[in-house]
Write a protein that holds these residues in place. Structure first.
Motif, short mmCIF file in Angstrom:
data_model
loop_
_atom_site.label_atom_id
_atom_site.label_comp_id
_atom_site.label_asym_id
_atom_site.label_seq_id
_atom_site.Cartn_x
_atom_site.Cartn_y
_atom_site.Cartn_z
N THR A 1 -16.33 6.80 20.21
CA THR A 1 -16.12 7.17 18.81
C THR A 1 -16.49 8.64 18.59
O THR A 1 -15.75 9.38 17.92
N SER A 2 -17.59 9.09 19.18
CA SER A 2 -17.98 10.51 19.03
C SER A 2 -16.95 11.41 19.72
O SER A 2 -16.60 12.48 19.20
N TRP A 3 -16.47 10.99 20.87
CA TRP A 3 -15.50 11.81 21.63
C TRP A 3 -14.20 11.96 20.84
O TRP A 3 -13.63 13.06 20.74
N ILE A 4 -13.74 10.87 20.23
CA ILE A 4 -12.49 10.93 19.44
C ILE A 4 -12.70 11.84 18.22
O ILE A 4 -11.86 12.68 17.91
N ALA A 5 -13.87 11.68 17.57
CA ALA A 5 -14.15 12.50 16.37
C ALA A 5 -14.21 13.99 16.74
O ALA A 5 -13.72 14.84 16.00
N ALA A 6 -14.75 14.29 17.92
CA ALA A 6 -14.88 15.69 18.36
C ALA A 6 -13.54 16.27 18.82
O ALA A 6 -13.41 17.48 18.99
N ASN A 7 -12.56 15.40 19.06
CA ASN A 7 -11.25 15.86 19.55
C ASN A 7 -10.14 15.44 18.60
O ASN A 7 -9.09 14.97 19.03
N LYS A 8 -10.39 15.63 17.32
CA LYS A 8 -9.46 15.18 16.28
C LYS A 8 -8.02 15.61 16.56
O LYS A 8 -7.75 16.79 16.83
N GLY A 9 -7.12 14.64 16.54
CA GLY A 9 -5.69 14.92 16.73
C GLY A 9 -5.27 15.03 18.18
O GLY A 9 -4.08 15.14 18.48
N LYS A 10 -6.22 15.04 19.11
CA LYS A 10 -5.85 15.25 20.52
C LYS A 10 -5.80 13.95 21.34
O LYS A 10 -5.26 13.93 22.43
N ILE A 11 -6.41 12.89 20.82
CA ILE A 11 -6.50 11.65 21.62
C ILE A 11 -5.36 10.71 21.24
O ILE A 11 -5.05 10.53 20.06
N ASN A 12 -4.77 10.11 22.24
CA ASN A 12 -3.69 9.17 21.91
C ASN A 12 -3.96 7.77 22.44
O ASN A 12 -4.74 7.56 23.35
N ILE A 13 -3.29 6.82 21.77
CA ILE A 13 -3.47 5.40 22.10
C ILE A 13 -2.09 4.75 22.17
O ILE A 13 -1.27 4.92 21.26
N GLY A 14 -1.84 4.04 23.24
CA GLY A 14 -0.54 3.38 23.41
C GLY A 14 -0.47 2.10 22.61
O GLY A 14 -1.51 1.52 22.23
N ASN A 15 0.73 1.64 22.35
CA ASN A 15 0.90 0.31 21.75
C ASN A 15 2.29 -0.22 22.05
O ASN A 15 3.13 0.50 22.61
N ALA A 16 2.53 -1.46 21.68
CA ALA A 16 3.82 -2.11 21.97
C ALA A 16 4.75 -2.06 20.76
O ALA A 16 5.61 -2.92 20.59
N GLY A 17 4.59 -1.05 19.91
CA GLY A 17 5.47 -0.88 18.76
C GLY A 17 4.80 -1.30 17.46
O GLY A 17 3.79 -2.00 17.47
N VAL A 18 5.39 -0.88 16.35
CA VAL A 18 4.83 -1.14 15.03
C VAL A 18 4.72 -2.66 14.78
O VAL A 18 5.69 -3.38 14.92
N GLY A 19 3.51 -3.10 14.46
CA GLY A 19 3.28 -4.51 14.15
C GLY A 19 2.83 -5.33 15.33
O GLY A 19 2.44 -6.49 15.17
N SER A 20 2.87 -4.75 16.54
CA SER A 20 2.42 -5.50 17.72
C SER A 20 0.90 -5.67 17.69
O SER A 20 0.20 -4.98 16.94
#
Ligand code: ASP
Length: 222
Positions: free
Chosen positions: A143-162
């Motif tokens: 959580t701290s790492w994501i907050a410190a790298n705002k806008g740079k971290i990405n997360i995959g998913n299987a599409g909207v609503g998955s």
């Protein structure tokens, strides 16, 4: 972070003159299970196990898996909604049957009237995992790492609503963080990209995540 998502089998609604008589079913004709996500992912794995389990009670009849991925499961669901409502075309889907209609306008099907609900097949926990190289080993550090790298971290998913999309949103809302969502046709290709380092995080069913964690190809974030 764990959430349970149920996989349920659903058939094209048996309405009108083409409805099959229960005593005639199955008549030796093959049954198709539409998996609305990419081959090799959690939904696909369960569908293949289900197909195997159905073979005996169906007297050795053929059960075909048809992967129709895309748009968070709605392309596969639309195919089943259009199918002849005779019980030979089934859809294996999960929470997306509820979430996609609330998130996407003008879907070419209506969940309540175009499908006949058959039952829950299984409940699957989900785990949030990362590529091994990120500088966080647990939920708090993440959580701290994501907050410190705002806008740079990405997360995959299987599409909207998955399920993976919802799990990612849940994490972001609980931690007040923001990530860039990267949609795939299923979490099988997403996990390949996670291992290859193209995406940072993925939340997916343990069917998919446990073997990768055990092989140290990805890291769990408890
Ligand atoms: N696990 C996926 C999801 O996030 C679907 C899949 O590829 O089975 O809903």
């Amino acid at each position: 972070m764990k959430k349970l998502f149920a996989l349920a089998a659903i058939a094209a609604a048996a309405v009108g003159a083409t409805s099959v008589q229960a005593q005639d079913f199955p008549s030796g004709k093959s049954i198709t299970i539409v998996v609305p996500f990419a081959a090799g992912g959690p939904t696909d794995r369960v569908a293949r196990d289900l197909a195997e389990a159905l073979r005996k009670p169906l007297g050795g009849g053929t059960v075909i898996i048809d992967n129709v991925p895309g748009a968070g499961s709605s392309i596969g669901a639309a195919k089943v909604a259009r199918a002849t409502p005779d019980g030979y075309t089934l859809l294996l889907n999960h929470i997306a049957m509820a979430t996609v209609p609330s998130l996407v306008r003008n879907l070419p099907f209506k969940v309540e009237s175009d499908f006949e609900y058959l039952g829950i097949v299984n409940d699957v926990p989900m785990t949030l995992i990362s590529k091994p190289s990120i500088p966080a080993t647990n939920y708090k550090e993440l959580t701290s790492w994501i907050a410190a790298n705002k806008g740079k971290i990405n997360i995959g998913n299987a599409g909207v609503g998955s399920a993976s999309h919802l799990c990612g949103l849940l994490y972001q809302s609980a931690t007040r963080t923001e990530m860039t969502a990267v949609p795939y046709k299923g979490t099988a290709p997403a996990i390949t990209d996670l291992i290859g380092g193209q995406i940072d995080l993925l939340c997916d069913q343990t069917t998919n995540t446990t073997p990768q964690i055990q092989a140290a190809r990805s890291r769990p974030l408890p």
